[in-house]
Design a protein around this motif. Structure first.
Motif, PDB file in Angstrom:
ATOM      1  N   SER A 403       0.828  -1.207   0.000  1.00 58.50           N
ATOM      2  CA  SER A 403       0.000   0.000   0.000  1.00 58.50           C
ATOM      3  C   SER A 403       0.859   1.252   0.000  1.00 58.50           C
ATOM      4  CB  SER A 403      -0.923  -0.007   1.228  1.00 58.50           C
ATOM      5  OG  SER A 403      -1.774  -1.121   1.213  1.00 58.50           O
ATOM      6  N   PHE A 404       1.977   1.226   0.726  1.00 59.57           N
ATOM      7  CA  PHE A 404       2.852   2.398   0.750  1.00 59.57           C
ATOM      8  C   PHE A 404       3.561   2.578  -0.595  1.00 59.57           C
ATOM      9  CE2 PHE A 404       2.487   2.049   5.430  1.00 59.57           C
ATOM     10  CZ  PHE A 404       2.169   3.364   5.692  1.00 59.57           C
ATOM     11  N   ARG A 405       3.854   1.503  -1.283  1.00 61.82           N
ATOM     12  CA  ARG A 405       4.436   1.643  -2.619  1.00 61.82           C
ATOM     13  C   ARG A 405       3.430   2.309  -3.557  1.00 61.82           C
ATOM     14  NH1 ARG A 405       6.057  -3.728  -1.301  1.00 61.82           N
ATOM     15  NH2 ARG A 405       8.284  -3.770  -0.734  1.00 61.82           N
ATOM     16  N   ASN A 406       2.165   1.896  -3.441  1.00 65.57           N
ATOM     17  CA  ASN A 406       1.121   2.531  -4.258  1.00 65.57           C
ATOM     18  C   ASN A 406       0.973   4.005  -3.894  1.00 65.57           C
ATOM     19  OD1 ASN A 406       0.567   0.105  -5.530  1.00 65.57           O
ATOM     20  ND2 ASN A 406      -1.065  -0.445  -4.081  1.00 65.57           N
ATOM     21  N   LEU A 407       1.075   4.324  -2.580  1.00 70.47           N
ATOM     22  CA  LEU A 407       0.984   5.712  -2.146  1.00 70.47           C
ATOM     23  C   LEU A 407       2.133   6.535  -2.727  1.00 70.47           C
ATOM     24  CD1 LEU A 407      -0.174   7.995  -0.426  1.00 70.47           C
ATOM     25  CD2 LEU A 407       1.105   7.077   1.535  1.00 70.47           C
ATOM     26  N   LYS A 408       3.322   5.945  -2.769  1.00 73.45           N
ATOM     27  CA  LYS A 408       4.474   6.649  -3.341  1.00 73.45           C
ATOM     28  C   LYS A 408       4.210   7.015  -4.798  1.00 73.45           C
ATOM     29  CE  LYS A 408       9.050   5.653  -5.139  1.00 73.45           C
ATOM     30  NZ  LYS A 408      10.061   4.591  -5.367  1.00 73.45           N
ATOM     31  N   VAL A 409       3.690   6.065  -5.558  1.00 70.27           N
ATOM     32  CA  VAL A 409       3.389   6.325  -6.967  1.00 70.27           C
ATOM     33  C   VAL A 409       2.338   7.421  -7.098  1.00 70.27           C
ATOM     34  CG1 VAL A 409       2.473   5.314  -9.086  1.00 70.27           C
ATOM     35  CG2 VAL A 409       4.039   4.006  -7.649  1.00 70.27           C
ATOM     36  N   SER A 410       1.291   7.364  -6.251  1.00 72.16           N
ATOM     37  CA  SER A 410       0.231   8.376  -6.303  1.00 72.16           C
ATOM     38  C   SER A 410       0.779   9.761  -6.001  1.00 72.16           C
ATOM     39  CB  SER A 410      -0.880   8.025  -5.307  1.00 72.16           C
ATOM     40  OG  SER A 410      -1.473   6.786  -5.617  1.00 72.16           O
ATOM     41  N   LEU A 411       1.708   9.845  -5.029  1.00 67.94           N
ATOM     42  CA  LEU A 411       2.295  11.134  -4.687  1.00 67.94           C
ATOM     43  C   LEU A 411       3.115  11.691  -5.852  1.00 67.94           C
ATOM     44  CD1 LEU A 411       3.474  10.546  -0.996  1.00 67.94           C
ATOM     45  CD2 LEU A 411       1.751  12.187  -1.762  1.00 67.94           C
ATOM     46  N   LEU A 412       3.925  10.852  -6.485  1.00 66.05           N
ATOM     47  CA  LEU A 412       4.765  11.315  -7.581  1.00 66.05           C
ATOM     48  C   LEU A 412       3.936  11.755  -8.780  1.00 66.05           C
ATOM     49  CD1 LEU A 412       7.659   8.682  -7.408  1.00 66.05           C
ATOM     50  CD2 LEU A 412       7.653  11.040  -6.562  1.00 66.05           C
ATOM     51  N   PHE A 413       2.838  11.031  -9.025  1.00 65.32           N
ATOM     52  CA  PHE A 413       1.995  11.394 -10.163  1.00 65.32           C
ATOM     53  C   PHE A 413       1.085  12.586  -9.857  1.00 65.32           C
ATOM     54  CE2 PHE A 413       3.101   7.251 -11.894  1.00 65.32           C
ATOM     55  CZ  PHE A 413       3.207   7.530 -13.243  1.00 65.32           C
ATOM     56  N   SER A 414       0.998  12.966  -8.572  1.00 65.46           N
ATOM     57  CA  SER A 414       0.156  14.118  -8.231  1.00 65.46           C
ATOM     58  C   SER A 414       0.848  15.442  -8.542  1.00 65.46           C
ATOM     59  CB  SER A 414      -0.218  14.065  -6.744  1.00 65.46           C
ATOM     60  OG  SER A 414       0.935  14.195  -5.934  1.00 65.46           O
ATOM     61  N   PHE A 415       2.149  15.399  -8.831  1.00 66.06           N
ATOM     62  CA  PHE A 415       2.888  16.605  -9.160  1.00 66.06           C
ATOM     63  C   PHE A 415       3.215  16.627 -10.649  1.00 66.06           C
ATOM     64  CE2 PHE A 415       3.126  17.688  -4.877  1.00 66.06           C
ATOM     65  CZ  PHE A 415       3.769  18.910  -4.715  1.00 66.06           C
ATOM     66  N   PRO A 416       3.255  17.826 -11.249  1.00 65.18           N
ATOM     67  CA  PRO A 416       3.599  17.911 -12.677  1.00 65.18           C
ATOM     68  C   PRO A 416       5.055  17.515 -12.924  1.00 65.18           C
ATOM     69  CG  PRO A 416       3.440  20.100 -11.708  1.00 65.18           C
ATOM     70  CD  PRO A 416       2.946  19.128 -10.669  1.00 65.18           C
ATOM     71  N   GLN A 417       5.337  17.134 -14.163  1.00 70.11           N
ATOM     72  CA  GLN A 417       6.679  16.644 -14.501  1.00 70.11           C
ATOM     73  C   GLN A 417       7.743  17.724 -14.360  1.00 70.11           C
ATOM     74  OE1 GLN A 417       6.504  14.940 -18.417  1.00 70.11           O
ATOM     75  NE2 GLN A 417       5.234  13.190 -17.746  1.00 70.11           N
ATOM     76  N   ASP A 418       7.359  18.961 -14.551  1.00 71.85           N
ATOM     77  CA  ASP A 418       8.350  20.033 -14.491  1.00 71.85           C
ATOM     78  C   ASP A 418       8.650  20.465 -13.054  1.00 71.85           C
ATOM     79  OD1 ASP A 418       5.860  21.036 -14.046  1.00 71.85           O
ATOM     80  OD2 ASP A 418       6.163  22.910 -15.159  1.00 71.85           O
ATOM     81  N   LYS A 419       7.971  19.891 -12.068  1.00 75.74           N
ATOM     82  CA  LYS A 419       8.216  20.253 -10.677  1.00 75.74           C
ATOM     83  C   LYS A 419       8.305  18.982  -9.848  1.00 75.74           C
ATOM     84  CE  LYS A 419       6.610  23.101  -6.852  1.00 75.74           C
ATOM     85  NZ  LYS A 419       5.556  24.015  -6.344  1.00 75.74           N
ATOM     86  N   SER A 420       9.415  18.790  -9.206  1.00 74.16           N
ATOM     87  CA  SER A 420       9.645  17.574  -8.430  1.00 74.16           C
ATOM     88  C   SER A 420       9.097  17.732  -7.019  1.00 74.16           C
ATOM     89  CB  SER A 420      11.151  17.278  -8.373  1.00 74.16           C
ATOM     90  OG  SER A 420      11.403  16.162  -7.554  1.00 74.16           O
ATOM     91  N   LEU A 421       8.596  16.621  -6.486  1.00 73.85           N
ATOM     92  CA  LEU A 421       8.102  16.599  -5.106  1.00 73.85           C
ATOM     93  C   LEU A 421       9.276  16.289  -4.192  1.00 73.85           C
ATOM     94  CD1 LEU A 421       5.758  16.614  -3.070  1.00 73.85           C
ATOM     95  CD2 LEU A 421       5.473  14.174  -3.514  1.00 73.85           C
ATOM     96  N   ARG A 422       9.731  17.271  -3.422  1.00 74.68           N
ATOM     97  CA  ARG A 422      10.905  17.099  -2.573  1.00 74.68           C
ATOM     98  C   ARG A 422      10.528  17.007  -1.101  1.00 74.68           C
ATOM     99  NH1 ARG A 422      15.607  18.820  -4.897  1.00 74.68           N
ATOM    100  NH2 ARG A 422      16.534  17.742  -3.116  1.00 74.68           N
ATOM    101  N   THR A 423       9.699  17.964  -0.612  1.00 73.85           N
ATOM    102  CA  THR A 423       9.349  18.004   0.823  1.00 73.85           C
ATOM    103  C   THR A 423       7.846  17.790   1.009  1.00 73.85           C
ATOM    104  OG1 THR A 423       9.136  20.401   0.682  1.00 73.85           O
ATOM    105  CG2 THR A 423      11.244  19.529   1.424  1.00 73.85           C
ATOM    106  N   VAL A 424       7.511  16.828   1.850  1.00 76.06           N
ATOM    107  CA  VAL A 424       6.102  16.477   2.110  1.00 76.06           C
ATOM    108  C   VAL A 424       5.849  16.522   3.619  1.00 76.06           C
ATOM    109  CG1 VAL A 424       4.297  14.745   1.889  1.00 76.06           C
ATOM    110  CG2 VAL A 424       6.012  15.004   0.087  1.00 76.06           C
ATOM    111  N   VAL A 425       4.837  17.261   4.001  1.00 79.39           N
ATOM    112  CA  VAL A 425       4.414  17.309   5.401  1.00 79.39           C
ATOM    113  C   VAL A 425       3.257  16.322   5.586  1.00 79.39           C
ATOM    114  CG1 VAL A 425       3.458  18.719   7.257  1.00 79.39           C
ATOM    115  CG2 VAL A 425       5.130  19.692   5.669  1.00 79.39           C
TER     116      VAL A 425
END
Length: 613
Positions: A403-425
């Motif tokens: 489930s956490f692997r799926n969550l990781k994928v969902s988080l990465l796909f929730s951001f546009p390609q031109d902006k990387s997801l670096r910090t998550v609260v």
């Protein structure tokens, strides 16, 4: 959860899904009810019912013509019918039947302290809605016995009615005989008074006396008128002392005296006639009463010997061939339907009382956030005595790790390609929703992908993430922000490759001021140069404001909702607070019961995982 009508109007499919969700509950309720009824039906003794139909006709008894209710007031119409029904259910009738059938010696009744009361409880009467019929039924275990009781009950009911009528007739005769004696005495006394009056006043025939008196008065009145005319004529020719005048005046006075005398006699006669009439009417009245009482007494004497009941049997009781209960063919299907309805109502009630979020549809509909995934309960597919904060590391093939692997994928796909997801609260509405569990395992998943990851424990009040990872740092976030140590001294490495941890550090009384200082952005920029992913475990939104400060300075906020635990009231309040102040990436449902098919969770089946630690 059932939403209010003004929020959403449920369709038939929604109700069907709710019932399907509570299938086990509905099945359990149905099973309990059907099992209870089945046990009762097959363990209860067979009960039979014997019935007999009677008709109650109207009747009214009179003792004397034109004298009603002399000794008893009879009811009429519906009141009379209901009175007879109440008599048919009386204890006195039950005692008669017990005595006639000797039920006090019957094994079923002999041990009872009140055989009549026990018998009365077996008898029921069903009055007709229209007409004067009634159905008398007796229920019991022995069909032969209850048939005998039913017929005996009606028979004694009729006998009791006849005895009542005979008793009424006897009482009427006794009453009339006493009235006859009294009336005869009064008749004799009144006749004696009348005869004495006639004798004392020498009255032979009242009409003759009246006629003679009236004739004499008329004659005297004529004489007086004639003498008055003669006196008037003589006074024209003679003086007052003339012998002729004296003679006429003398005759006139004699006639007037006689007229007055006869008038007085007539008045006296009228008084006697009035008294005579009173005595005569009294004699006639007592004579008439005596004749009426004598006639009615003779009629009652005859009717006493020919008394018939106005209660008739239409259908006598026949021995029943089959029991009325238990009736499993009828009761068990009915219990099944009652169980289904009861279970469905209980399910709907529970849903109505439930104000928590459990499904992705509810997250998107109520919270208005993108749904990023389900995190199952750690009780499912996780070995006991394991550190749940490290479940993705110690059991990488568990359902939680997947489930956490799926969550990781969902988080990465929730951001546009031109902006990387670096910090998550990572935050939640209230404590105990599992945000630390989510933060730790999400950081582990990123680290397992070979990405340098830093897990920050931003709860400087109660933070204890370092204990889960087995590190004992002297410094942490609090000392780093106060400038008491460097980044290298504050960060600790873990046993998990590519994963480091920045603990909360020593307790500080002013964590909000530290996070709101200008040093936090500088620290975060420096950390972003060293780590590809930074996961920050923050405090609950409704408790303190640290999460809002951190969310404003990071790429996004992950909202953790504990499935079936947190009230939607708190969730919506949190959503309102964060709406304009931080960038919300989405929400996840933690501690979800993945065994329920309404979650539509797809999970790859791995072979049983070997122990790693």
């Amino acid at each position: 959860m059932i939403p209010p009508a003004e929020v959403k109007e449920l369709t038939i499919k929604d109700y069907f899904d709710l019932l399907r969700k509570h299938f086990m509950l509905i099945s359990a309720v149905t099973l309990v009810i059907v099992g209870t009824v089945s046990f009762y039906e097959f363990s209860s003794p067979k009960i039979y019912r014997a019935t007999t139909t009677v008709v109650v006709e109207m009747e009214k008894t009179k003792i004397a013509d034109k004298i009603e209710d002399v000794y008893e007031r009879e009811v009429t119409g519906k009141d009379y019918y209901l009175t007879q029904i109440n008599i048919a259910l009386s204890r006195s009738l039950a005692e008669r039947v017990v005595k006639v059938l000797e039920l006090d010696r019957d094994p079923e009744f002999m041990n009872s302290k009140d055989p009549a009361g026990q018998l009365l409880a077996m008898v029921k009467i069903e009055p007709a809605r229209q007409g004067a019929t009634a159905i008398i039924s007796v229920e019991g275990k022995n069909p032969i016995k209850i048939t005998a009781i039913a017929n005996a009950w009606v028979r004694e009911f009729i006998y009791q009615d006849i005895e009542r009528k005979v008793g009424t007739a006897k009482y009427g005769i006794t009453f009339l005989e006493s009235q006859l004696t009294d009336t005869l005495k009064k008749l004799n006394d009144s006749e004696k008074d009348l005869n004495t009056f006639i004798k004392d006043n020498r009255i032979v025939t009242i009409p003759d006396i009246e006629t003679k008196t009236d004739a004499l008065l008329e004659s005297l009145k004529g004489q007086r008128a004639q003498l008055g005319k003669e006196v008037a004529d003589a006074s024209q020719r003679y003086k007052e002392k003339h012998p002729k005048m004296i003679s006429l005046l003398t005759q006139l006075r004699v006639v007037e005296d006689k007229l007055n005398e006869e008038t007085d006699k007539k008045l006296g006669l009228q008084e006697k006639m009035s008294e005579y009439g009173i005595l005569k009417r009294k004699v006639n009245t007592y004579n008439s009463l005596y004749d009426d009482f004598l006639k009615r007494a003779k009629e009652l004497d005859v009717s006493k010997e020919l008394t018939l009941s106005n209660i008739r049997v239409i259908d006598p009781a026949q021995e029943p061939k089959s029991p009325i209960k238990p009736n499993p063919e009828k009761e068990i299907p009915l219990a099944f339907m009652v169980g289904l309805v009861s279970g469905a109502l209980l399910a709907l009630f529970l849903e109505k009382m439930d104000s928590t979020i459990k499904t992705s549809d509810e997250v998107e509909f109520y919270v208005k956030l993108p749904f990023l995934g389900y995190i199952p309960s750690t009780k499912e597919g996780t070995a006991k005595n394991k550190n749940i904060n490290l479940v993705s590391f110690v059991e990488p093939r568990s359902r939680a790790a997947e489930s956490f692997r799926n969550l990781k994928v969902s988080l990465l796909f929730s951001f546009p390609q031109d902006k990387s997801l670096r910090t998550v609260v990572v935050t939640s509405s209230i404590p105990a929703e599992g945000k630390s569990f989510v933060s730790s395992n999400l950081a582990i998943i990123f680290a397992q992908a070979g990405e340098p990851t830093l897990l920050i424990d931003a709860d400087m009040r109660k933070g204890n993430l370092h204990q889960a990872f087995g590190v004992k740092p002297k410094n942490g976030l609090s000392t780093l922000l106060t400038g008491m140590c460097s980044i290298e001294d504050a960060i600790s490495t873990t046993s998990i490759p590519s994963l480091s941890i920045l603990s909360a550090g020593p307790y500080t009384p002013n964590p909000t001021e530290l996070l709101g200082s200008e040093k936090l952005p500088l620290v975060l920029r420096e950390l972003e140069k060293r780590y590809k992913r930074i996961i920050i475990d923050s405090t609950p939104i409704l408790n303190v404001s640290e999460a809002l400060i951190l969310g404003d300075k990071c790429d996004g906020v992950l909202f953790v909702i504990r499935s079936g635990h947190t009230s939607i009231k708190y969730i919506l309040e949190t959503r309102k607070i964060m709406d304009t102040r931080v960038k919300l990436i989405g929400a996840i449902l933690n501690n979800t019961n993945m065994g329920q098919d309404h979650y539509y969770y797809y999970h790859y089946c791995y072979p049983t995982a070997k122990k790693i630690m």
